[in-house]
Scaffold this motif. Structure first.
Motif, mmCIF file in Angstrom:
data_model
loop_
_atom_site.group_PDB
_atom_site.id
_atom_site.type_symbol
_atom_site.label_atom_id
_atom_site.label_comp_id
_atom_site.label_asym_id
_atom_site.label_seq_id
_atom_site.Cartn_x
_atom_site.Cartn_y
_atom_site.Cartn_z
ATOM 1 N N HIS A 146 76.653 18.213 50.778
ATOM 2 C CA HIS A 146 77.541 19.382 50.769
ATOM 3 C C HIS A 146 77.341 20.217 49.508
ATOM 4 C CE1 HIS A 146 81.129 21.718 51.702
ATOM 5 N NE2 HIS A 146 81.529 21.526 50.463
ATOM 6 N N LYS A 147 77.262 19.545 48.355
ATOM 7 C CA LYS A 147 77.083 20.264 47.093
ATOM 8 C C LYS A 147 75.730 20.965 47.029
ATOM 9 C CE LYS A 147 80.152 17.317 44.345
ATOM 10 N NZ LYS A 147 80.242 16.295 43.277
ATOM 11 N N ALA A 148 74.733 20.408 47.721
ATOM 12 C CA ALA A 148 73.404 21.023 47.739
ATOM 13 C C ALA A 148 73.327 22.190 48.716
ATOM 14 C CB ALA A 148 72.353 19.973 48.109
ATOM 15 N N GLY A 149 74.406 22.424 49.466
ATOM 16 C CA GLY A 149 74.412 23.504 50.445
ATOM 17 C C GLY A 149 73.618 23.174 51.690
ATOM 18 N N ALA A 150 73.495 21.883 51.992
ATOM 19 C CA ALA A 150 72.652 21.456 53.108
ATOM 20 C C ALA A 150 73.446 21.091 54.356
ATOM 21 C CB ALA A 150 71.793 20.267 52.680
ATOM 22 N N THR A 151 74.777 21.256 54.334
ATOM 23 C CA THR A 151 75.587 20.909 55.502
ATOM 24 C C THR A 151 76.046 22.177 56.226
ATOM 25 O OG1 THR A 151 77.643 20.858 54.213
ATOM 26 C CG2 THR A 151 76.392 18.799 54.383
ATOM 27 N N SER A 152 76.898 22.000 57.200
ATOM 28 C CA SER A 152 77.515 23.109 57.928
ATOM 29 C C SER A 152 78.974 22.738 58.158
ATOM 30 C CB SER A 152 76.801 23.313 59.275
ATOM 31 O OG SER A 152 77.040 22.208 60.136
ATOM 32 N N PRO A 153 79.822 23.706 58.539
ATOM 33 C CA PRO A 153 81.239 23.379 58.748
ATOM 34 C C PRO A 153 81.457 22.252 59.753
ATOM 35 C CG PRO A 153 80.959 25.758 58.628
ATOM 36 C CD PRO A 153 79.582 25.174 58.622
ATOM 37 N N MET A 154 80.656 22.198 60.819
ATOM 38 C CA MET A 154 80.878 21.181 61.835
ATOM 39 C C MET A 154 80.427 19.794 61.378
ATOM 40 S SD MET A 154 82.643 22.253 64.239
ATOM 41 C CE MET A 154 82.527 20.746 65.185
ATOM 42 N N ILE A 155 79.309 19.703 60.697
ATOM 43 C CA ILE A 155 78.884 18.372 60.223
ATOM 44 C C ILE A 155 79.829 17.898 59.122
ATOM 45 C CG2 ILE A 155 77.251 18.971 58.362
ATOM 46 C CD1 ILE A 155 75.353 16.891 59.594
ATOM 47 N N ASP A 156 80.374 18.834 58.332
ATOM 48 C CA ASP A 156 81.401 18.465 57.350
ATOM 49 C C ASP A 156 82.630 17.905 58.056
ATOM 50 O OD1 ASP A 156 79.950 19.175 55.119
ATOM 51 O OD2 ASP A 156 80.744 21.216 55.029
ATOM 52 N N CYS A 157 82.980 18.511 59.177
ATOM 53 C CA CYS A 157 84.139 18.057 59.953
ATOM 54 C C CYS A 157 83.940 16.620 60.433
ATOM 55 C CB CYS A 157 84.357 18.989 61.136
ATOM 56 S SG CYS A 157 85.657 18.460 62.282
ATOM 57 N N VAL A 158 82.749 16.316 60.957
ATOM 58 C CA VAL A 158 82.469 14.973 61.457
ATOM 59 C C VAL A 158 82.550 13.943 60.335
ATOM 60 C CG1 VAL A 158 80.771 13.485 62.572
ATOM 61 C CG2 VAL A 158 81.025 15.841 63.334
ATOM 62 N N PHE A 159 81.942 14.238 59.189
ATOM 63 C CA PHE A 159 81.933 13.278 58.089
ATOM 64 C C PHE A 159 83.315 13.126 57.457
ATOM 65 C CE2 PHE A 159 77.423 13.104 58.415
ATOM 66 C CZ PHE A 159 77.058 11.915 57.796
ATOM 67 N N ARG A 160 84.056 14.205 57.383
ATOM 68 C CA ARG A 160 85.412 14.098 56.822
ATOM 69 C C ARG A 160 86.250 13.162 57.680
ATOM 70 N NH1 ARG A 160 86.006 18.928 56.024
ATOM 71 N NH2 ARG A 160 86.832 19.583 58.041
ATOM 72 N N HIS A 161 86.155 13.282 58.991
ATOM 73 C CA HIS A 161 86.921 12.397 59.865
ATOM 74 C C HIS A 161 86.353 10.981 59.868
ATOM 75 C CE1 HIS A 161 88.679 16.154 61.416
ATOM 76 N NE2 HIS A 161 89.669 15.388 61.801
ATOM 77 N N ALA A 162 85.054 10.840 59.660
ATOM 78 C CA ALA A 162 84.463 9.497 59.587
ATOM 79 C C ALA A 162 84.992 8.737 58.376
ATOM 80 C CB ALA A 162 82.940 9.593 59.526
ATOM 81 N N VAL A 163 85.103 9.419 57.245
ATOM 82 C CA VAL A 163 85.624 8.784 56.035
ATOM 83 C C VAL A 163 87.087 8.391 56.231
ATOM 84 C CG1 VAL A 163 86.206 9.183 53.609
ATOM 85 C CG2 VAL A 163 83.979 9.902 54.486
ATOM 86 N N ASP A 164 87.881 9.296 56.799
ATOM 87 C CA ASP A 164 89.287 8.977 57.059
ATOM 88 C C ASP A 164 89.409 7.823 58.049
ATOM 89 O OD1 ASP A 164 90.177 10.932 55.368
ATOM 90 O OD2 ASP A 164 90.503 12.425 56.930
ATOM 91 N N ALA A 165 88.582 7.865 59.100
ATOM 92 C CA ALA A 165 88.629 6.810 60.115
ATOM 93 C C ALA A 165 88.292 5.455 59.511
ATOM 94 C CB ALA A 165 87.665 7.136 61.258
ATOM 95 N N ALA A 166 87.296 5.422 58.636
ATOM 96 C CA ALA A 166 86.884 4.156 58.018
ATOM 97 C C ALA A 166 88.018 3.571 57.184
ATOM 98 C CB ALA A 166 85.641 4.373 57.160
ATOM 99 N N ARG A 167 88.750 4.417 56.471
ATOM 100 C CA ARG A 167 89.886 3.930 55.686
ATOM 101 C C ARG A 167 90.948 3.326 56.605
ATOM 102 N NH1 ARG A 167 89.721 9.182 52.741
ATOM 103 N NH2 ARG A 167 88.572 8.896 50.808
ATOM 104 N N HIS A 168 91.251 4.030 57.681
ATOM 105 C CA HIS A 168 92.266 3.532 58.618
ATOM 106 C C HIS A 168 91.816 2.224 59.262
ATOM 107 C CE1 HIS A 168 93.532 8.018 59.162
ATOM 108 N NE2 HIS A 168 93.998 7.496 58.045
ATOM 109 N N MET A 169 90.543 2.142 59.614
ATOM 110 C CA MET A 169 90.020 0.960 60.295
ATOM 111 C C MET A 169 90.042 -0.259 59.374
ATOM 112 S SD MET A 169 86.921 2.857 62.294
ATOM 113 C CE MET A 169 86.057 1.342 62.718
ATOM 114 N N ARG A 170 89.647 -0.072 58.138
ATOM 115 C CA ARG A 170 89.635 -1.187 57.196
ATOM 116 C C ARG A 170 91.046 -1.720 56.971
ATOM 117 N NH1 ARG A 170 87.126 0.142 51.807
ATOM 118 N NH2 ARG A 170 87.931 -1.929 51.422
ATOM 119 N N ALA A 171 92.001 -0.818 56.939
ATOM 120 C CA ALA A 171 93.386 -1.256 56.764
ATOM 121 C C ALA A 171 93.886 -1.987 58.008
ATOM 122 C CB ALA A 171 94.276 -0.050 56.470
#
Length: 401
Positions: free
Chosen positions: A123-148
């Protein structure tokens, strides 16, 4: 569930030799250049590269197989099995990877940080897009919820298992030299400063079974070790002084991520040559942080992850954990599907609004021209409403199909 132009190509320890996968790892300093090369081809992407997997996640209709093949050649890797996943399966795979469900140690906590850093770098390198950012943001949140939700041995409970095992090991300790004070506090050296190390510190600080141990922390990154030590009332040992600390510790707990052993059997023999008191080494590394554990000095009682279960009570069976993880994964995927559907519906409604405005203006202009200057406002509105209504009915029919 949802069809998105989201894909993944890569290789992992699950289907390949660990050595081959390790050679393919892209170091963080090289990531921005690799990602920008892809972005120049019109491919927004995130490259997750660890000791155990190198996977390219991208958005769109392009096929980066040629680029990935060049990456393999650049690292001298040719004997690996590549996996491709698309749409739902790619999203599911990312969620499972981030939650540690695809790691060597089920529920491995470090992978979540690695996925998050890979996404942040892209993301910082400017290599993503709004939609791929959306997928990864939810993946990180999902992983936290799943581990708990699943409470796997790689969560904070890993520390409690280590604490319980250490209690049993200390009680069963043999070959104690004359004059050794068994009532003295244990001197514990923790090698590593990640999630696994943090869980061990917390458990040892909360427990009373092994007394109040004197804890020291060391890591390749001195700042991380110092931060962990300061947060939990432990002492910090500089990485360059780790060998001296190992030789003077009653217990050494290895919890670092490393592709090669941090200490070999030969090094251990040299470090502990003059030590008479028994030493306990607990190795939580994947792969092992200690090389040739069977060849360690007799004064060392060595326990790896597999042996840990012999001393720490297993409260969660593998089948129970896997079932709980699958349920949590399905729940998070359903939640993500709802987000995507709402996002797609919102975009479609906005487009429909624009088309309705265009249709209304066209209807009004057409009626005015055909009716001349005597056209009434009521007639013009009737024509406009009829045309917009037909447009809306067509769109609703398409949505329900």
């Amino acid at each position: 569930m949802f069809l998105l132009p989201f894909h993944v190509i890569g290789c992992s320890h699950q289907h390949n030799d660990m050595d081959a996968v390790g050679r393919l790892r892209v170091v963080p300093a090289e990531l921005p250049a690799q990602l920008l090369a892809l972005r120049a081809l019109g491919i927004p992407a995130v490259l997750v590269s660890t000791c155990h997997r190198t996977e390219l996640y991208w958005w769109g209709d392009h096929d980066p197989a040629v680029w990935f093949g060049a990456l393999l050649s650049e690292h001298g890797v040719s004997d690996v099995r590549l996996e491709h996943k698309h749409a739902d399966l790619a999203v599911r795979h990312l969620f499972a990877v981030a939650a540690g469900m695809c790691s060597i140690r089920f529920g491995e906590p470090e992978i979540l940080g690695q996925v998050r850093r890979a996404w942040s770098t892209s993301h910082k390198a400017g290599a993503t897009s709004p939609m791929i950012d959306c997928v990864f943001r939810h993946a990180v949140d999902a992983a936290r919820h799943m581990r708990a939700a699943i409470g796997t041995p790689a969560s904070d409970s890993l520390g409690m298992r280590v604490r319980d095992a250490l209690h049993e090991l200390v009680k069963a300790r043999v070959h104690v030299p004359i004059g050794y004070d068994a009532s003295a506090p244990l001197h514990v050296l923790l090698v590593g400063a990640g999630e696994a190390a943090r869980s061990v510190v917390l458990a040892l600080r909360e427990g009373r079974e092994v007394g109040a141990p004197v804890i020291r922390v060391t890591s390749r990154t001195d700042s991380r070790a110092e931060s962990l030590a300061n947060a939990h009332g432990a002492a910090h040992v500089l990485w360059r002084e780790r060998e001296q600390a190992m030789s003077t510790s009653d217990v050494v707990i290895f919890a670092a991520h490393s592709t090669t052993p941090i200490v070999t059997a030969v090094q251990a023999c040299a470090l502990l040559r003059e030590r008479e008191a028994p030493t306990i080494w607990i190795d939580l590394g994947v792969p092992s942080n200690v090389g040739s554990g069977a060849e360690l000095p007799a004064s060392v009682q060595y326990v790896d992850l597999e042996g840990l279960a012999m001393y720490a009570g297993e409260t969660l069976h593998a089948a129970d954990v896997a079932a709980r993880a699958t349920i949590a994964l399905q729940r998070e995927l359903a939640r993500f599907a709802g987000v995507i559907n709402r996002r797609q519906l919102g975009a479609r409604l906005a487009l429909l609004e624009q088309r309705a405005v265009v249709a209304a203006r066209a209807a009004l202009e057409s009626h005015t021209l055909s009716a001349g200057t005597e056209s009434s406002a009521e007639q013009a509105a009737d024509v406009m409403v009829r045309r917009v209504t037909r447009l809306l009915l067509r769109e609703l029919t398409a949505l329900s199909a």
